[in-house]
Design an enzyme around this catalytic site. Structure first.
Site, mmCIF file in Angstrom:
data_model
loop_
_atom_site.group_PDB
_atom_site.id
_atom_site.type_symbol
_atom_site.label_atom_id
_atom_site.label_comp_id
_atom_site.label_asym_id
_atom_site.label_seq_id
_atom_site.Cartn_x
_atom_site.Cartn_y
_atom_site.Cartn_z
ATOM 1 N N LYS A 16 57.856 32.485 50.816
ATOM 2 C CA LYS A 16 58.181 31.392 49.869
ATOM 3 C C LYS A 16 56.923 30.581 49.533
ATOM 4 O O LYS A 16 56.675 30.270 48.373
ATOM 5 C CB LYS A 16 59.217 30.424 50.475
ATOM 6 C CG LYS A 16 60.596 30.995 50.687
ATOM 7 C CD LYS A 16 61.592 29.907 51.060
ATOM 8 C CE LYS A 16 61.315 29.218 52.386
ATOM 9 N NZ LYS A 16 61.580 30.026 53.576
ATOM 10 N N ARG A 91 68.482 23.876 52.290
ATOM 11 C CA ARG A 91 68.716 24.755 53.433
ATOM 12 C C ARG A 91 70.160 24.685 53.908
ATOM 13 O O ARG A 91 70.542 25.430 54.810
ATOM 14 C CB ARG A 91 67.795 24.355 54.567
ATOM 15 C CG ARG A 91 66.452 25.126 54.591
ATOM 16 C CD ARG A 91 65.831 24.846 55.896
ATOM 17 N NE ARG A 91 64.771 25.631 56.388
ATOM 18 C CZ ARG A 91 63.490 25.532 56.094
ATOM 19 N NH1 ARG A 91 63.089 24.768 55.116
ATOM 20 N NH2 ARG A 91 62.593 26.229 56.751
ATOM 21 N N ARG A 126 50.703 35.280 61.620
ATOM 22 C CA ARG A 126 50.480 34.173 60.671
ATOM 23 C C ARG A 126 49.670 33.054 61.337
ATOM 24 O O ARG A 126 49.984 32.634 62.447
ATOM 25 C CB ARG A 126 51.827 33.616 60.196
ATOM 26 C CG ARG A 126 51.684 32.484 59.197
ATOM 27 C CD ARG A 126 52.913 32.274 58.377
ATOM 28 N NE ARG A 126 53.905 31.421 58.994
ATOM 29 C CZ ARG A 126 54.953 30.913 58.362
ATOM 30 N NH1 ARG A 126 55.160 31.218 57.092
ATOM 31 N NH2 ARG A 126 55.815 30.157 58.991
ATOM 32 N N ARG A 159 50.962 28.011 63.888
ATOM 33 C CA ARG A 159 51.856 26.863 63.753
ATOM 34 C C ARG A 159 52.709 26.798 65.008
ATOM 35 O O ARG A 159 53.213 27.836 65.447
ATOM 36 C CB ARG A 159 52.773 27.094 62.547
ATOM 37 C CG ARG A 159 52.462 26.230 61.359
ATOM 38 C CD ARG A 159 53.249 26.653 60.153
ATOM 39 N NE ARG A 159 54.685 26.467 60.285
ATOM 40 C CZ ARG A 159 55.562 26.674 59.300
ATOM 41 N NH1 ARG A 159 55.132 27.058 58.121
ATOM 42 N NH2 ARG A 159 56.851 26.509 59.489
ATOM 43 N N ARG A 170 64.552 29.801 64.769
ATOM 44 C CA ARG A 170 64.527 29.505 63.332
ATOM 45 C C ARG A 170 65.295 30.570 62.553
ATOM 46 O O ARG A 170 65.992 30.253 61.582
ATOM 47 C CB ARG A 170 63.081 29.422 62.831
ATOM 48 C CG ARG A 170 62.359 28.198 63.374
ATOM 49 C CD ARG A 170 60.879 28.272 63.118
ATOM 50 N NE ARG A 170 60.530 28.128 61.716
ATOM 51 C CZ ARG A 170 59.372 28.508 61.207
ATOM 52 N NH1 ARG A 170 58.455 29.060 61.973
ATOM 53 N NH2 ARG A 170 59.123 28.346 59.933
#
Ligand code: AMP
Length: 221
Positions: A16, A91, A126, A159, A170
């Site tokens: 996204k 969300r 990531r 992160r 998540r």
């Protein structure tokens, strides 16, 4: 001119953020990432940041009221007159309904669909630069001491909510809320589900094609 209002939905790590940056550039509209707004608040230690820090670290969702207030304020800023790309909001169905009330049902909604196994793989590689904040993908053999950010030389860090345990939480959170949101949008002509496992350029092309079709339709009305 009709504003280009775009909403990107999909699991964490589906791309996204990457796509939002590209669309924002293409249509000269701001990218609004609710996750990034919250992370910036945590970094700055603002009252909002202090309120949401633990929730972000756990990978759960911040409350609807706080999120809808935040987005309402952001969408009242003058730079959204030509439109916006929302990344990470809505969300929940409550958030989706509130967004409809704020801007009407003509929003272009794109679901970027990526299976869980691919998400886990992507999150493992990531990293975010602690200086320029650019999100990047590193190799499996990545070594933080010898591989600085190729753009600015900063440190590439994970992160905190990309730690494997938090990623699982998540994804579970996403799985709980995704189906009702998709149901909320599915019957609309402005909704499109796009396969996000392809090269990012192909995903951009598919999203752009959908946006152009929607814009053509609204211009014909
Ligand atoms: P993201 O960068 O979109 O993955 O968001 C990071 C975190 O910010 C999420 O795991 C949530 O804790 C919080 N967050 C971002 N957007 C929302 C939202 N629309 N509703 C609730 N929590 C959110």
């Amino acid at each position: 001119m009709t504003p280009v209002n775009i909403v990107l939905i999909g699991p964490p790590g589906c791309g996204k953020g990457t796509q939002a940056v590209r669309l924002a550039e293409r249509y000269t509209i701001p990218q609004i990432s609710t996750g990034e707004i919250l992370r910036a608040a945590v970094r700055a230690g603002t009252p909002l940041g202090q309120q949401v820090a633990a929730t972000l670290a756990s990978g759960s969702l911040v409350g609807d009221e706080m999120m809808t207030d935040l987005v309402r304020d952001r969408l009242a800023q003058p730079d959204v007159a030509r439109g916006f790309v929302l990344d990470g909001f809505p969300r929940t169905v409550v958030q989706a309904q509130t967004l409809d009330e704020m801007i009407g049902p003509t929003t272009i909604v794109v679901l970027i669909d990526v299976p869980d196994a691919e998400i886990v793989r992507r999150m493992g590689t990531r990293r975010v630069c602690d200086a320029c904040r650019l999100t990047q993908s590193v190799s499996d053999a990545f070594h933080p001491d010898s591989e600085p950010c190729p753009y600015c030389g900063g440190n590439l860090v994970r992160r905190p909510d990309d730690e494997p345990g938090t990623v699982k939480h998540r994804l579970a959170t996403y799985a709980t809320f995704a189906a009702p949101i998709i149901e909320h949008y599915r019957s609309r002509r402005t909704f499109r589900s796009i396969q996000g496992t392809r090269h990012a350029d192909k995903v951009t092309a598919a999203i752009t094609k959908h946006i152009e079709t929607c814009l053509k339709h609204s211009a014909e009305k």
